[in-house]
Design a protein around this motif. Sequence first.
Motif, PDB file in Angstrom:
ATOM      1  N   ARG A 545     164.119  28.362 -28.691  1.00 44.17           N
ATOM      2  CA  ARG A 545     164.740  27.250 -27.589  1.00 44.17           C
ATOM      3  C   ARG A 545     165.856  27.952 -26.585  1.00 44.17           C
ATOM      4  O   ARG A 545     165.605  27.571 -25.742  1.00 44.17           O
ATOM      5  CB  ARG A 545     165.259  26.220 -28.298  1.00 44.17           C
ATOM      6  CG  ARG A 545     166.120  25.000 -27.576  1.00 44.17           C
ATOM      7  CD  ARG A 545     166.621  23.919 -28.274  1.00 44.17           C
ATOM      8  NE  ARG A 545     167.454  24.509 -29.568  1.00 44.17           N
ATOM      9  CZ  ARG A 545     168.674  24.553 -29.268  1.00 44.17           C
ATOM     10  NH1 ARG A 545     169.254  24.561 -27.828  1.00 44.17           N
ATOM     11  NH2 ARG A 545     169.650  25.182 -30.057  1.00 44.17           N
ATOM     12  N   ARG A 548     165.104  29.242 -23.106  1.00 39.11           N
ATOM     13  CA  ARG A 548     164.625  27.939 -22.184  1.00 39.11           C
ATOM     14  C   ARG A 548     165.776  27.732 -21.121  1.00 39.11           C
ATOM     15  O   ARG A 548     167.180  28.211 -21.421  1.00 39.11           O
ATOM     16  CB  ARG A 548     164.082  26.948 -22.749  1.00 39.11           C
ATOM     17  CG  ARG A 548     162.902  26.964 -23.687  1.00 39.11           C
ATOM     18  CD  ARG A 548     162.812  25.768 -24.571  1.00 39.11           C
ATOM     19  NE  ARG A 548     161.921  25.844 -25.521  1.00 39.11           N
ATOM     20  CZ  ARG A 548     161.706  24.821 -26.368  1.00 39.11           C
ATOM     21  NH1 ARG A 548     162.189  23.530 -26.339  1.00 39.11           N
ATOM     22  NH2 ARG A 548     160.652  24.962 -27.458  1.00 39.11           N
ATOM     23  N   LYS A 549     165.662  27.334 -20.043  1.00 40.29           N
ATOM     24  CA  LYS A 549     166.620  26.913 -19.243  1.00 40.29           C
ATOM     25  C   LYS A 549     167.610  25.899 -19.633  1.00 40.29           C
ATOM     26  O   LYS A 549     166.984  24.987 -20.355  1.00 40.29           O
ATOM     27  CB  LYS A 549     166.014  26.439 -17.629  1.00 40.29           C
ATOM     28  CG  LYS A 549     165.367  27.489 -16.913  1.00 40.29           C
ATOM     29  CD  LYS A 549     165.138  26.876 -15.437  1.00 40.29           C
ATOM     30  CE  LYS A 549     164.032  25.734 -15.466  1.00 40.29           C
ATOM     31  NZ  LYS A 549     163.357  25.643 -14.434  1.00 40.29           N
ATOM     32  N   GLU A 551     169.443  26.101 -22.118  1.00 43.64           N
ATOM     33  CA  GLU A 551     169.633  25.741 -23.493  1.00 43.64           C
ATOM     34  C   GLU A 551     170.684  26.574 -24.319  1.00 43.64           C
ATOM     35  O   GLU A 551     170.627  27.775 -23.696  1.00 43.64           O
ATOM     36  CB  GLU A 551     168.449  25.923 -24.230  1.00 43.64           C
ATOM     37  CG  GLU A 551     167.124  24.863 -23.817  1.00 43.64           C
ATOM     38  CD  GLU A 551     167.499  23.697 -24.662  1.00 43.64           C
ATOM     39  OE1 GLU A 551     168.184  23.524 -25.311  1.00 43.64           O
ATOM     40  OE2 GLU A 551     166.666  22.718 -24.246  1.00 43.64           O
ATOM     41  N   PHE A 567     167.464  32.933 -20.365  1.00 45.60           N
ATOM     42  CA  PHE A 567     166.318  32.652 -19.772  1.00 45.60           C
ATOM     43  C   PHE A 567     165.969  33.799 -18.532  1.00 45.60           C
ATOM     44  O   PHE A 567     164.937  34.013 -18.287  1.00 45.60           O
ATOM     45  CB  PHE A 567     166.271  31.018 -19.111  1.00 45.60           C
ATOM     46  CG  PHE A 567     165.235  30.806 -18.286  1.00 45.60           C
ATOM     47  CD1 PHE A 567     164.000  30.563 -18.792  1.00 45.60           C
ATOM     48  CD2 PHE A 567     165.611  30.699 -16.701  1.00 45.60           C
ATOM     49  CE1 PHE A 567     162.862  30.192 -17.589  1.00 45.60           C
ATOM     50  CE2 PHE A 567     164.383  30.613 -15.889  1.00 45.60           C
ATOM     51  CZ  PHE A 567     163.170  30.296 -16.313  1.00 45.60           C
TER      52      PHE A 567
END
Length: 617
Positions: A545, A548-549, A551, A567
Amino acid sequence: MWLSRLGSRRPRTLRWHLTLLIAGAMLPVVVFSALVVLQLASQMQSAIELRLQRSAQMMTLTFDREISASIRTLQALAESASLDTGELEHFRAEAERVWKSQPSWLTVILLTPEGQQLVNLRRPREAPQVRVTEPESLRRTVETLQPIVGDFTRSPATGEWAFPIRVPVLRDGQLRYVLTAVIPAEALADIVAHQQSVESGELTRTLVDSQGTVAFRTLNPERFVGRPATLLLREHMEAAPEGVFRGITLEGLSSYVAYRRSALSGWTSSVGIPVETIDAPFRRSLLAIASSGVLTLLVSAAGAFFFSRRFARGIRSLASAAQALAHGEQPLVAASAISEVDRVGSSLELSAQRLHQHAQEEQRAREGLEQAVRARDEFLSLASHELKTPLTSLMLQTQLLQRRLERGEPLPPAAARKLLDQTARQTQRLARLVNDMLDISRISAGKLSLERETFDLVALASEVVVKLGPQLSEAHCQVSIRAEGPVVGVWDQYRLEQVLTNLLTNAARYGAGTPVELSVRRLEGQAELRVSDQGRGIAQADQERIFRKFERAVGGHEVSGLGLGLFIVQEIVQMHGGTVRIQSELGQGATFIVLLPTAEGSGEGSAQAGVSEETPG
């Protein structure tokens, strides 16, 4: 998902729609036929206009041929020896012999350059001679020393309409006389009479002089000879030497008119044909097509209305089933001879089964959308907070410096150095935040770029550690570099510096002041970059996770940051054809491992789509 009926239009029966369908199917045929008729009419009109143009051209050529013959005859007469000696009586006798051979000439006149008549074969020898009737053509002949065709003029003495053809008489390059042949209006009828009609129903042929005066017409010459031509014809004569236009004749009839102006005389020949002659066949054809089309539509509509009765029963059954489905009941469709109706009935039954499933999917989609909105709002809140922090620090330092300057207090070098160091750190932090957001927009648009060059990854790692020294010191973080030797490859130096910066700042931020180790080594065809910290570590469930953007591995209240760094690291590494992964357990720190191909092009197959090779930034 509930569907609402839009509009308030009254629904129609199946018969109505089938009738409309048949009519719509036939309508393109009718329209195509009309287009064909229009095209044929346009071609027919173009052909007639072309024939009109050719007729006007032939009329002009005939007129020019007659004028040229008269000019040559006058030029031959102008060479008479009697004019050299001034023996006008001998010249008169010669002119009379020539005159008799030219039935189209009204008379022959010999003029002085000043316009005084010396010889006029229609006047007795002893009669007093008069001045020239049409002085403009005489003036042009005297000025140009070239043959000139004059304009159509009415004689004040006889009332006859005629025009002059003037030829200069030159001796030793000097103008001695002007020899003139006068052509009456009746002679023009012979020129026009030689032309054949290009189309039945032709309206008129007209000769117009250079001033726009009608010299001859085949229709109503007694009314219009000597009068000005129509204004539209005169405007076209001035605009172009030839053409075709639609206008109103002197009789007030709508006509197509073709004209051609003579380059020799400046006169214009025109041929007109009534608009009705061209348009009437087209209108009749169009009326026939329209009548046939209407009749075809009526027959088709009647057939559709008759055959629609066998379809109506099945459609009514479908309507009842749909209404039952709308009330949540099981739809029942009666047997029908139409296979499509049976398939629709089966589809209605299947739809009843899937309605509940679709409702559940819609609920899940709504929850996902709400989660995305919350993530967006959280990012905006974080971004505003992260941008405000360095800006606030910069404002406070600026205000502090301004107050000291206002009070005249000196600023010791150590204090100034400390202030500049703090300002530089906050500026660098602000720049990194802005660059991260810009890179996110470039990645989303597929415009993040690489500019490759050959360099040593170990040297770059050392430079990045030096640049981040103040920030690492502020976080009480020591960074050690371990490398067995230079690791040279073809990469984008700016982007890999960005990768190192993000990994090191993350290690300093989450390492809680523990040492950080940066190792660089060469593998077979690859370079391996490791950044290890001894911080809290990352749970196994979060390790995918965090790439990801927006996060992060911790809550937004614990550690600052936008959640973009990893990311961006992953995107840059994949653009180079490499991979990035994490090894971590809670409480045992984290190690980020980056593998990069050392040769250019060796990993392009793994690069993300949409990446362009442009200059970064």
